[in-house]
Design a protein around this motif. Structure first.
Motif, PDB file in Angstrom:
ATOM      1  N   VAL A  52       0.860  -1.162   0.109  1.00  0.00           N
ATOM      2  CA  VAL A  52       0.051   0.075  -0.199  1.00  0.00           C
ATOM      3  C   VAL A  52       0.760   1.142   0.066  1.00  0.00           C
ATOM      4  N   LEU A  53       2.165   1.183   0.782  1.00  0.00           N
ATOM      5  CA  LEU A  53       2.861   2.407   1.054  1.00  0.00           C
ATOM      6  C   LEU A  53       3.566   2.544  -0.313  1.00  0.00           C
ATOM      7  N   ILE A  58       4.430   6.431  -0.010  1.00  0.00           N
ATOM      8  CA  ILE A  58       4.778   6.900   1.108  1.00  0.00           C
ATOM      9  C   ILE A  58       5.912   6.498   1.566  1.00  0.00           C
ATOM     10  N   ASP A  59       6.807   7.286   2.032  1.00  0.00           N
ATOM     11  CA  ASP A  59       8.136   6.560   2.832  1.00  0.00           C
ATOM     12  C   ASP A  59       7.743   6.559   4.483  1.00  0.00           C
ATOM     13  N   PRO A  60       7.780   5.387   5.124  1.00  0.00           N
ATOM     14  CA  PRO A  60       7.187   5.050   6.364  1.00  0.00           C
ATOM     15  C   PRO A  60       8.045   6.061   7.313  1.00  0.00           C
ATOM     16  N   GLN A  61       9.343   6.383   7.216  1.00  0.00           N
ATOM     17  CA  GLN A  61      10.237   7.085   8.041  1.00  0.00           C
ATOM     18  C   GLN A  61       9.552   8.662   7.862  1.00  0.00           C
ATOM     19  N   VAL A  68       1.518   8.395  13.758  1.00  0.00           N
ATOM     20  CA  VAL A  68       1.722   7.053  14.395  1.00  0.00           C
ATOM     21  C   VAL A  68       2.058   6.055  13.205  1.00  0.00           C
ATOM     22  N   MET A  69       3.115   5.392  13.087  1.00  0.00           N
ATOM     23  CA  MET A  69       3.511   4.498  12.287  1.00  0.00           C
ATOM     24  C   MET A  69       4.119   3.229  12.993  1.00  0.00           C
ATOM     25  N   GLN A  70       3.269   2.250  13.352  1.00  0.00           N
ATOM     26  CA  GLN A  70       3.930   1.152  14.291  1.00  0.00           C
ATOM     27  C   GLN A  70       4.524   0.065  13.206  1.00  0.00           C
ATOM     28  N   SER A  95       4.238  -5.029   7.917  1.00  0.00           N
ATOM     29  CA  SER A  95       2.969  -4.317   7.677  1.00  0.00           C
ATOM     30  C   SER A  95       3.184  -3.046   8.871  1.00  0.00           C
ATOM     31  N   TYR A  96       2.349  -1.856   8.685  1.00  0.00           N
ATOM     32  CA  TYR A  96       2.527  -0.819   9.852  1.00  0.00           C
ATOM     33  C   TYR A  96       1.184  -0.497  10.074  1.00  0.00           C
ATOM     34  N   GLY A  97       1.192  -0.216  11.527  1.00  0.00           N
ATOM     35  CA  GLY A  97      -0.048   0.183  12.048  1.00  0.00           C
ATOM     36  C   GLY A  97      -0.049   1.662  12.125  1.00  0.00           C
TER      37      GLY A  97
END
Length: 377
Positions: A52-53, A58-61, A68-70, A95-97
């Protein structure tokens, strides 16, 4: 005075904002109409996969700097009444919350689209020019329904949400724990917990995202939802896994599973995307990835034609079927497995690392076997 656009998008969630961003980048003048004002509360367990990212760029960092990015590395899975099985998926997040109030606002803000927030859907009428006029104020040749299960555009072109379809009904709560609750909570942020009902009609979850905790349960038979949820919560509290004091109000929502949805997806000058189209994955109920992919596929079809008749928009419905497979309601024949047989097999399988990791997690919830959506760009 009526305002004119190239497309009106009803619903500002992930499907609507992705559609708006994709069309806006192609030079379309779009308007997102939503009855709520963002950021708004959104009931959802809230996790997104790397796929999805990737498709959203979308860069998670980067996202985690303000939201919030768990990261998720493990899952704890079991059938209610049995011991859970915990599986480690490695050092890289699988995955990421996220918190939907933040995630949806982020996507809508960056869409570049014009917005009409806090505006309820009241009417949709054809003009003399053959376009659509929403609420007597906004006009466009194309209307995209992206308002979730109860999307008014879905109701407009069909028999109404849930009129003859089997929906999953869920109740959940998300709250910020106190320091004391956070310290005592045994649920780890990198390890969401999934607990399947013994009759296989649904599952519950406990998902920690930093100091935020999300607890919920969804079932295909809503009659006993309250009792199932109460028993699950009490069981988790008795084991000390979740706080004894929870917010009193669990919020409800509903969605259609792809295999069971019978909604029309298109009409002259109208498209449905995301949960409005009933695209949630059948095994997990996840709707974010199908929502985003449906928006991108629909946008590509829109870009390929200036004719917005139902016939010209049919390639969108064809692409959905190609991407997500033929629905069970469309299939003829086949061997039906009795429910008692499914339950007899499920209990021992849920005790194994192989089944809970390779099937439940990697296939049903993470969809690692599904390649990233190929786009025309």
């Amino acid at each position: 005075m009526v305002q004119h656009y190239d497309a009106l998008i009803v619903g500002g969630g992930p499907a609507g904002s992705t559609m708006a961003r994709t069309l806006t980048q192609k030079g379309y003048r779009t308007l997102v109409v939503d009855k709520q004002t963002f950021p708004r509360d959104k009931t959802c367990a809230g996790w997104v996969t790397p796929a999805v990212l990737d498709v959203l760029d979308i860069d998670p960092q980067d996202y985690a700097r303000n939201n919030v990015m768990q990261p998720i590395h493990r899952f704890r899975i079991g059938m209610m009444g049995q011991d859970a099985v915990e599986n480690d998926h490695g050092s890289e997040p699988v995955s990421y919350g996220i918190r939907r109030c933040e995630f949806d606002h982020y996507l809508l803000e960056r869409s570049g689209s014009e917005r009409a927030e806090g505006v309820k859907f009241k009417s949709l009428e054809r003009t003399e020019e053959g376009e659509w006029c929403l609420n007597g104020e906004y006009q466009a040749p194309l209307v995209i329904g992206a308002g979730g299960h109860f999307c008014p555009v879905a109701s407009f072109i069909g028999e109404g949400p849930g009129s003859h379809e089997t929906a999953v009904t869920a109740k959940e709560v998300e709250f910020e724990m106190t320091p004391e609750q956070s310290e005592r909570c045994q649920v780890r942020g990198d390890t969401p917990e999934l607990w399947f009902c013994r009759d296989l009609q649904g599952y519950a979850w406990v998902f920690r995202k930093g100091n935020y905790l999300n607890i919920g349960l969804g079932r295909e038979d809503p009659d006993n939802l309250k009792n199932h949820l109460q028993d699950f919560v009490q069981g988790m509290q008795a084991e000390g896994r979740i706080p004894e004091e929870l917010p009193s109000k669990f919020k409800g929502h509903a969605y259609l599973l792809y295999d069971h949805a019978e909604r029309p997806l298109i009409d002259d000058g109208i498209l449905l995307i995301g949960d409005a189209a009933g695209l949630a994955y059948t095994q997990s109920g996840e709707g974010i990835r199908p929502a985003i992919e449906s928006a991108i596929m629909a946008a590509e079809v829109i870009e390929s034609t200036s004719d917005y008749s139902a016939a010209a928009l049919q390639p969108y419905a064809d692409r959905l079927r190609e991407r997500f497979g033929q629905k069970e309601v469309e299939k003829q024949g086949g061997l039906a497995i009795p429910e008692w047989a499914k339950m007899r097999v499920a209990a021992p399988l849920m005790k194994t690392h192989w089944f809970t990791k390779r099937v439940v997690t990697e296939r049903w919830f993470l969809h690692e076997h599904v390649p990233t959506l190929e786009t025309a760009s």
